[in-house]
Design a protein around this motif. Sequence first.
Motif, PDB file in Angstrom:
ATOM      1  N   ASN A 172       1.652 -53.378   7.936  1.00 42.61           N
ATOM      2  CA  ASN A 172       0.652 -52.987   8.925  1.00 42.61           C
ATOM      3  C   ASN A 172       0.266 -54.200   9.768  1.00 42.61           C
ATOM      4  N   PRO A 213      -3.084 -45.578   7.414  1.00 45.50           N
ATOM      5  CA  PRO A 213      -2.728 -44.156   7.310  1.00 45.50           C
ATOM      6  C   PRO A 213      -3.437 -43.483   6.138  1.00 45.50           C
ATOM      7  N   LEU A 236      -0.357 -40.596   9.960  1.00 45.83           N
ATOM      8  CA  LEU A 236      -0.543 -41.811  10.740  1.00 45.83           C
ATOM      9  C   LEU A 236      -1.277 -41.425  12.025  1.00 45.83           C
TER      10      LEU A 236
END
Length: 388
Positions: free
Chosen positions: A274, A280, A323
């Motif tokens: 990330n 997410p 997401l």
Amino acid sequence: MRMTLQQKYKILVVDDEPDLEPLLLQRMRRAIRAGRYEFVFAGNGLEALHKLDEDETIDMVLSDINMPQMDGLTLLDQIPEVNPNIRSVIISAYGDMKNIRTAMNRGAFDFVTKPIDFKDLQVTIDRTLNHVEELKAALSARDKLVSLQNELDVASNIQQSILPTELPQEHDYQMFGSMKSARNVGGDFYDVVRLPDRRVGLAIADVSDKGVPAALFMMSTRTLLKGAAIGAINPGDVIGTVNQLLCEDNEAAMFVTLIYGVYDPETGRLTYANGGHNPPLIVHSDNSSTLLPPTDGLALGLVPGYEYQQRTVTVAPGEALVLYTDGVTEAMNGDEEEFGVERLQDIFKKSNPHEPYAITRLIFDAVDTFAGDTPQSDDVTCLTLCRG
């Protein structure tokens, strides 16, 4: 709104392999018969330039890299001198990141790898031609761009033109993605990359700034991500490669938050890294949900040489991976309250449809209901994967 491919488009295919022409014509016969494509062929870059000189109706070029007399990379340098509005797609050996990077630096819009997956090739051709249409519309409106809103309309069209048109629908997992553009267009995008052994790479991102510069930066990020994804196995390395390339050519000092993961449908394992993006959500079969653990990565384009960490989780059968961008959690209502992560999780306590389109629609409807008449200030984007 994305344009549909209704007119006939002429595609110049440049390759010295004699077997490619009959194979391409056979595999694309339905689109040819439907009047969508017309193919012309050249055996090398020099022959291709002659054809481009003679025929102004060619819309795009599909070119191999390794050819006699003039290779595909040299051809890329020459095409803008003949017609700067043509978009090119390069055919590259799998994992050949050096040539892929060179091609992108020389203006390639996209690439496909050998051996050619003709379904992926058609998706790539359609996406490129959609972009050609948006570019034509932008050029025709160039003299009318007297306000910021006109520019933002152009940016929105560019943004929509590169989103994937088909997402995997397999027996053991399904995916769906959607983006609702704001009036003040930012640079959201999502993408999916098919990888060996049925694995799939999935990404969602949000570029800083707004308007045409953000849309163009988004387009560059998406192309770099696709190239890095087929050249590296680990998501941390993929994001690190994209970050380094963005840092090397970023005079505008823009940045992008991005999360990239590799999903293995055989095991349900998701390995992800990330880069400063919203974590997410995994929606469990009992309607509860959990945010993925952070990896504490920085946004891309800011710090060269940054090393991105990664984690692995398992998406169990019956669970969904969601997401999203901050257009969801930072949506405002008339009282200037944010929608927030808690409200996002509350959606699934009341309803969990266990189907990616329905989950995405549920989120969009909840955000719209919460915001009411408050104008949307940021793109709202979701990419959902459901494990069967």
